[in-house]
Design an enzyme around this catalytic site. Structure first.
Site, PDB file in Angstrom:
ATOM      1  N   ASN A 157       0.834  -1.194   0.000  1.00 12.59           N
ATOM      2  CA  ASN A 157       0.000   0.000   0.000  1.00 12.59           C
ATOM      3  C   ASN A 157       0.873   1.249   0.000  1.00 12.59           C
ATOM      4  O   ASN A 157       2.100   1.160   0.120  1.00 12.59           O
ATOM      5  CB  ASN A 157      -0.894  -0.032   1.249  1.00 12.59           C
ATOM      6  CG  ASN A 157      -2.184   0.741   1.052  1.00 12.59           C
ATOM      7  OD1 ASN A 157      -2.292   1.565   0.142  1.00 12.59           O
ATOM      8  ND2 ASN A 157      -3.167   0.451   1.892  1.00 12.59           N
ATOM      9  N   PHE A 158       0.252   2.404  -0.122  1.00 10.49           N
ATOM     10  CA  PHE A 158       0.920   3.705  -0.019  1.00 10.49           C
ATOM     11  C   PHE A 158       2.056   3.869  -1.024  1.00 10.49           C
ATOM     12  O   PHE A 158       3.045   4.556  -0.740  1.00 10.49           O
ATOM     13  CB  PHE A 158       1.389   3.943   1.420  1.00 10.49           C
ATOM     14  CG  PHE A 158       0.271   3.840   2.422  1.00 10.49           C
ATOM     15  CD1 PHE A 158       0.240   2.813   3.363  1.00 10.49           C
ATOM     16  CD2 PHE A 158      -0.791   4.729   2.398  1.00 10.49           C
ATOM     17  CE1 PHE A 158      -0.803   2.696   4.268  1.00 10.49           C
ATOM     18  CE2 PHE A 158      -1.847   4.621   3.295  1.00 10.49           C
ATOM     19  CZ  PHE A 158      -1.853   3.595   4.235  1.00 10.49           C
ATOM     20  N   LEU A 159       1.900   3.272  -2.214  1.00  9.18           N
ATOM     21  CA  LEU A 159       2.860   3.500  -3.308  1.00  9.18           C
ATOM     22  C   LEU A 159       2.698   4.949  -3.747  1.00  9.18           C
ATOM     23  O   LEU A 159       1.583   5.380  -4.101  1.00  9.18           O
ATOM     24  CB  LEU A 159       2.577   2.564  -4.470  1.00  9.18           C
ATOM     25  CG  LEU A 159       3.261   2.888  -5.794  1.00  9.18           C
ATOM     26  CD1 LEU A 159       4.785   2.822  -5.663  1.00  9.18           C
ATOM     27  CD2 LEU A 159       2.770   1.932  -6.889  1.00  9.18           C
ATOM     28  N   THR A 193      -4.728  -3.226  -3.688  1.00  8.29           N
ATOM     29  CA  THR A 193      -5.858  -2.650  -4.426  1.00  8.29           C
ATOM     30  C   THR A 193      -5.367  -1.388  -5.113  1.00  8.29           C
ATOM     31  O   THR A 193      -4.362  -0.802  -4.716  1.00  8.29           O
ATOM     32  CB  THR A 193      -7.016  -2.249  -3.476  1.00  8.29           C
ATOM     33  OG1 THR A 193      -6.508  -1.325  -2.522  1.00  8.29           O
ATOM     34  CG2 THR A 193      -7.608  -3.456  -2.780  1.00  8.29           C
ATOM     35  N   LEU A 409      -6.660  -0.645   3.421  1.00  7.87           N
ATOM     36  CA  LEU A 409      -6.852   0.756   3.841  1.00  7.87           C
ATOM     37  C   LEU A 409      -6.494   1.726   2.711  1.00  7.87           C
ATOM     38  O   LEU A 409      -5.703   1.364   1.835  1.00  7.87           O
ATOM     39  CB  LEU A 409      -5.974   1.025   5.059  1.00  7.87           C
ATOM     40  CG  LEU A 409      -6.269   0.061   6.223  1.00  7.87           C
ATOM     41  CD1 LEU A 409      -5.233   0.239   7.306  1.00  7.87           C
ATOM     42  CD2 LEU A 409      -7.688   0.267   6.723  1.00  7.87           C
TER      43      LEU A 409
END
Ligand code: MYA
Ligand code: CJ4
Length: 409
Positions: A157-159, A193, A409
């Site tokens: 996440n948080f790419l 996602t 998230l």
């Protein structure tokens, strides 16, 4: 081979009707490829076998000369500030660039310091000269069940790449580096996602929004006044009671962890893809944290059984270029279980609490059994789709959102 033929060839969509976009990086990765869609000879499970740890690349991938890798220690206030600011200024925006996610620092610490986390999986890139943080990607360990197999995975996440460094093929380097570091811990699968379509979604979900503060949502352009609707009629349409209606509805507490774990494990067991939560996971993910996550349950007044559960997380968005409002306060539906209270009544109590806490909108995906309350509770379909992906794991084709029990998230 006429000009016309060449033009038609270039415009043709490839055989299985996917966009014929080239994915020079994703075509090299162990993920479902567009050509695989519809090939029912492919079996469910890992695409590539694990490699011996000795074969995993020991040193980090090369970055352009002006940049260097850094590990972001989220325990450090200074580093957490840098990560927060990079994301606040450069993370996901809607297609019309009106909003940008504004994950808070306490949210990021919650999302990243999970049970069994690896600090080395919180990866940053700094400019050597200025030491400025210019890119970020993270992974956290999770046990995800796919059908009957519980698989150790990394949730990525948080790419994020700074706006000034876009379209330089930095993202593939970040993805390969996080993959390498995950491999070093002998984990070979991942879940993620994205709002973008890349090879190849296991399912595609629709966002739904329930207005809580319709006047502000219309003022900032998040929603539009309905046809033949006045503002006062719209405000009345979305009005909610001042207090919850279900007897025994209360905030979750530490003492509830064993019962909520049983309730949620039992509920998630029915979905094809879902987290395999134990009590430690439940304590981390669902004990209420101000401005991060809210969890409520129904304790039967007769026999004190815990029969239902609902939760939502706090993810504000910066409103770009609006004089009157700078922040959209959004609640996102998280995990909900109903065994006695009807889902629409349970989730209406969640809306009532969210309104009490001054949220402007309550968002939900059409996953799990969420469709059972979306229409009844006056949710409207959003324009955002969320695509779910697994890395190095094939699932049988055509999974539906209602068969998915995983919220990232
Ligand atoms: C076993 C362990 C495995 C662990 C890893 C599992 C995989 C994890 C995968 C990551 C899960 C992330 C989950 C989230 O955080 S989703 C949120 C992603 N972040 C944002 O949208 C924030 C704003 N945007 C940006 O910061 C940049 O645009 C990003 C960094 C997104 C791309 O930077 P940039 O725009 O400067 O492009 P490029 O020139 O460097 O690179 C272009 C290549 O990158 C592919 N691309 C673009 N966007 C995404 C995306 N969201 N997921 C995967 N791939 C993406 C694109 O298809 C192309 O490849 P190909 O089409 O040519 O092949
Ligand atoms: C990698 N983690 C994926 C989850 C991140 N999440 C929550 C997310 N990913 C893609 C989306 F499409 C999305 N949507 C919520 C819906 C929505 O509210 N759309 C208007 C809006 C308000 N603020 C923003 C900020 C960015 C994009 C749309 N925005 C669409 N949510």
């Amino acid at each position: 081979d006429t000009i016309v033929q060449r033009f038609q060839d270039s415009m043709s969509i490839d055989d299985n009707n996917n966009n014929n976009k080239r994915h020079k990086f994703w075509e090299t990765q162990p993920v479902g490829q567009y050509k695989d869609v519809g090939d029912f000879t492919l079996i469910e499970g890992p695409i590539e076998p694990p490699a011996p740890l000795s074969e995993v690349k020991q040193e980090p991938y090369n970055l352009p000369a002006a940049y260097e890798w850094t590990t972001c220690d989220m325990d450090s206030q200074e580093t957490c500030d840098e990560v927060y600011l990079l994301l606040m200024n450069n993370y996901v925006e809607d297609d019309e660039n009106m909003f940008r996610f504004n994950y808070s620092e306490e949210f990021l610490r919650w999302a990243l310091r999970v049970p069994g986390y690896y600090r080395s999986w919180h990866i940053g890139v700094r400019a050597k000269a200025s030491k400025k943080l210019v890119a970020f990607i993270t992974a956290v360990p999770a046990r995800i069940r796919v059908n009957d197999e519980v698989v150790k995975m990394a949730e990525v996440n948080f790419l994020c790449v700074h706006k000034k460094l876009r379209s330089k093929r930095l993202a593939p380097v970040l993805i390969k580096e996080v993959t390498r570091r995950v491999h070093l811990e002998n984990i070979w699968q991942a879940a993620y996602t994205a709002g973008v379509v890349i090879p190849t979604p296991i399912t595609t979900c629709q966002y739904w929004h329930r207005s809580l503060n319709p006047k502000k949502l219309i003022d900032v352009g998040f929603s539009r006044l309905g046809a033949r609707m006045t503002m006062s009629r719209t405000i009345k349409l979305y009005k909610l009671p001042d207090s919850t209606v279900t007897p025994g509805f209360r905030k979750m507490e530490l003492r509830d962890v064993p019962a909520v774990t049983r309730l949620l494990r039992n509920y998630l067991g029915q979905f094809l893809v879902a987290p395999d939560f134990d009590e430690h996971d439940i304590e981390h993910w669902l004990i209420p944290r101000d401005n991060v996550v809210d969890s409520y349950l129904v304790e039967s007044p007769e026999n004190h059984d815990i029969t239902d559960f609902c939760s939502f997380y706090t993810l504000p968005s910066s409103i770009l270029g609006n004089q009157a409002h700078s922040t959209l306060k959004a609640a996102y539906s998280y995990y909900n279980v109903s065994t006695k209270t009807p889902m629409p009544q349970l989730m209406n109590d969640a809306l009532i609490v969210a309104k009490q806490k001054d949220f402007d909108v309550f968002n939900a995906l059409d996953i799990m059994h969420n469709e059972s309350f979306l229409k009844d509770l006056k949710f409207g379909p959003g324009d955002g789709q969320l695509h779910y992906y697994l890395y190095n794991y094939r699932v049988r084709n055509g999974m539906k959102p209602s068969e998915l029990g995983l919220v990232l998230l």
